[in-house]
Design a protein around this motif. Structure first.
Motif, PDB file in Angstrom:
ATOM      1  N   THR A  32      -8.747  -1.875   4.982  1.00  0.00           N
ATOM      2  CA  THR A  32      -8.934  -1.361   3.490  1.00  0.00           C
ATOM      3  C   THR A  32      -8.065  -0.206   3.619  1.00  0.00           C
ATOM      4  N   ALA A  33      -7.504  -0.422   2.322  1.00  0.00           N
ATOM      5  CA  ALA A  33      -6.479   0.860   1.841  1.00  0.00           C
ATOM      6  C   ALA A  33      -5.659   0.489   0.887  1.00  0.00           C
ATOM      7  N   VAL A  34      -4.956   1.165   0.126  1.00  0.00           N
ATOM      8  CA  VAL A  34      -3.937   1.087  -0.736  1.00  0.00           C
ATOM      9  C   VAL A  34      -2.629   1.081   0.124  1.00  0.00           C
ATOM     10  N   TYR A  35      -1.802   0.134   0.080  1.00  0.00           N
ATOM     11  CA  TYR A  35      -0.470  -0.194   0.704  1.00  0.00           C
ATOM     12  C   TYR A  35       0.720   0.045  -0.038  1.00  0.00           C
ATOM     13  N   TYR A  36       1.474   0.694   0.385  1.00  0.00           N
ATOM     14  CA  TYR A  36       2.820   1.170  -0.386  1.00  0.00           C
ATOM     15  C   TYR A  36       3.976   0.806   0.646  1.00  0.00           C
ATOM     16  N   CYS A  37       5.053   0.357  -0.152  1.00  0.00           N
ATOM     17  CA  CYS A  37       6.468   0.621   0.703  1.00  0.00           C
ATOM     18  C   CYS A  37       7.094   1.704   0.342  1.00  0.00           C
ATOM     19  N   ASN A  38       8.155   1.987   1.243  1.00  0.00           N
ATOM     20  CA  ASN A  38       9.070   3.067   1.066  1.00  0.00           C
ATOM     21  C   ASN A  38      10.292   3.002   2.231  1.00  0.00           C
ATOM     22  N   THR A  39      11.014   3.949   2.427  1.00  0.00           N
ATOM     23  CA  THR A  39      12.076   3.798   3.370  1.00  0.00           C
ATOM     24  C   THR A  39      11.212   4.612   4.569  1.00  0.00           C
ATOM     25  N   ASP A  40      11.570   4.275   5.759  1.00  0.00           N
ATOM     26  CA  ASP A  40      10.839   4.778   7.072  1.00  0.00           C
ATOM     27  C   ASP A  40      11.201   6.387   6.957  1.00  0.00           C
ATOM     28  N   GLY A  41      10.380   7.344   6.520  1.00  0.00           N
ATOM     29  CA  GLY A  41      10.351   8.622   6.438  1.00  0.00           C
ATOM     30  C   GLY A  41      10.749   9.122   7.733  1.00  0.00           C
ATOM     31  N   ARG A  42      10.527   8.805   8.866  1.00  0.00           N
ATOM     32  CA  ARG A  42      10.892   9.378  10.048  1.00  0.00           C
ATOM     33  C   ARG A  42      12.425   9.765  10.077  1.00  0.00           C
ATOM     34  N   TYR A  43      13.270   8.895   9.485  1.00  0.00           N
ATOM     35  CA  TYR A  43      14.759   8.935   9.582  1.00  0.00           C
ATOM     36  C   TYR A  43      15.322   8.984   8.279  1.00  0.00           C
ATOM     37  N   TYR A  44      14.799   8.482   7.190  1.00  0.00           N
ATOM     38  CA  TYR A  44      15.182   8.579   5.811  1.00  0.00           C
ATOM     39  C   TYR A  44      14.889   9.192   4.855  1.00  0.00           C
ATOM     40  N   VAL A  45      15.745   9.616   3.738  1.00  0.00           N
ATOM     41  CA  VAL A  45      14.835  10.169   2.619  1.00  0.00           C
ATOM     42  C   VAL A  45      14.020   8.912   1.723  1.00  0.00           C
ATOM     43  N   GLN A  46      12.900   9.477   1.146  1.00  0.00           N
ATOM     44  CA  GLN A  46      12.407   8.346   0.512  1.00  0.00           C
ATOM     45  C   GLN A  46      12.464   8.451  -0.829  1.00  0.00           C
ATOM     46  N   TYR A  47      12.436   7.103  -1.516  1.00  0.00           N
ATOM     47  CA  TYR A  47      12.142   6.984  -3.099  1.00  0.00           C
ATOM     48  C   TYR A  47      10.887   7.544  -3.330  1.00  0.00           C
ATOM     49  N   PHE A  48      10.974   7.479  -4.981  1.00  0.00           N
ATOM     50  CA  PHE A  48       9.614   7.903  -5.540  1.00  0.00           C
ATOM     51  C   PHE A  48       8.743   6.808  -5.185  1.00  0.00           C
ATOM     52  N   TRP A  49       7.229   7.112  -4.781  1.00  0.00           N
ATOM     53  CA  TRP A  49       6.221   6.005  -4.279  1.00  0.00           C
ATOM     54  C   TRP A  49       5.713   5.281  -5.634  1.00  0.00           C
ATOM     55  N   GLY A  50       5.653   4.046  -5.255  1.00  0.00           N
ATOM     56  CA  GLY A  50       5.152   3.123  -6.379  1.00  0.00           C
ATOM     57  C   GLY A  50       3.465   3.150  -6.258  1.00  0.00           C
ATOM     58  N   GLY A  91       1.388   1.239  -5.244  1.00  0.00           N
ATOM     59  CA  GLY A  91       0.860   0.635  -4.211  1.00  0.00           C
ATOM     60  C   GLY A  91       0.006  -0.691  -4.652  1.00  0.00           C
ATOM     61  N   THR A  92      -0.623  -1.311  -3.530  1.00  0.00           N
ATOM     62  CA  THR A  92      -1.371  -2.678  -3.939  1.00  0.00           C
ATOM     63  C   THR A  92      -2.785  -2.349  -3.170  1.00  0.00           C
ATOM     64  N   LEU A  93      -4.011  -2.552  -3.645  1.00  0.00           N
ATOM     65  CA  LEU A  93      -5.283  -2.485  -2.881  1.00  0.00           C
ATOM     66  C   LEU A  93      -5.593  -3.609  -2.137  1.00  0.00           C
ATOM     67  N   VAL A  94      -5.802  -3.520  -0.762  1.00  0.00           N
ATOM     68  CA  VAL A  94      -6.335  -4.488  -0.109  1.00  0.00           C
ATOM     69  C   VAL A  94      -7.715  -3.878   0.247  1.00  0.00           C
ATOM     70  N   THR A  95      -8.698  -4.974   0.131  1.00  0.00           N
ATOM     71  CA  THR A  95     -10.066  -4.589   0.602  1.00  0.00           C
ATOM     72  C   THR A  95     -10.516  -5.585   1.495  1.00  0.00           C
ATOM     73  N   VAL A  96     -10.761  -5.266   2.602  1.00  0.00           N
ATOM     74  CA  VAL A  96     -11.456  -6.254   3.715  1.00  0.00           C
ATOM     75  C   VAL A  96     -13.077  -6.147   3.819  1.00  0.00           C
ATOM     76  N   SER A  97     -13.686  -7.363   3.049  1.00  0.00           N
ATOM     77  CA  SER A  97     -15.153  -6.906   3.254  1.00  0.00           C
ATOM     78  C   SER A  97     -15.783  -8.483   3.098  1.00  0.00           C
ATOM     79  N   SER A  98     -16.860  -8.485   3.558  1.00  0.00           N
ATOM     80  CA  SER A  98     -17.626  -9.863   3.651  1.00  0.00           C
ATOM     81  C   SER A  98     -18.687 -10.009   2.528  1.00  0.00           C
TER      82      SER A  98
END
Length: 115
Positions: free
Chosen positions: A88-106, A108-115
């Motif tokens: 469960t978290a908000v998921y974001y995409c971006n460039t791999d920050g370990r190696y590349y300059v990143q774009y502005f963050w979007g 995100g999209t919320l994923v909730t895992v629950s019964s």
């Protein structure tokens, strides 16, 4: 300027699956530089998966998540299966920050895992 829009999140039961999408607009992106991150409540954002170097996955998602991309659609995907409440978290995409300059963050999209 690249805009990143994540989608596909939602409420899912433990053990379920979801497919997240990240559409980049404004410029063509290099799919091989892209990655997915997540931020759970009260925690720092963490790298979940990256496409480059044959694929990189956090230990917590190995064997359950798969990252892929479509150059023609300027889109990156994250297929998630065997989901757990701790995913469960908000998921974001971006460039791999370990190696590349990143774009502005979007937003995100919320994923909730629950019964």
């Amino acid at each position: 300027q690249v805009q990143l829009v994540e989608s596909g999140g939602g409420l899912v039961q433990p053990g379920g699956s979801l497919r997240l999408s990240c559409l980049a607009s404004g410029s063509i992106i290099s799919i091989n530089r892209m990655a997915w991150y997540r931020q759970a409540p009260g925690k720092e954002r963490e790298l979940v998966a990256a496409i480059g170097s044959g694929g990189h996955y956090a230990d917590s998602v190995k064997g359950r998540f798969t990252i892929s991309g479509d150059n023609a659609k300027n889109t990156v995907y994250l297929q998630m299966s065997s989901l757990k409440p701790e995913d469960t978290a908000v998921y974001y995409c971006n460039t791999d920050g370990r190696y590349y300059v990143q774009y502005f963050w979007g937003k995100g999209t919320l994923v909730t895992v629950s019964s």
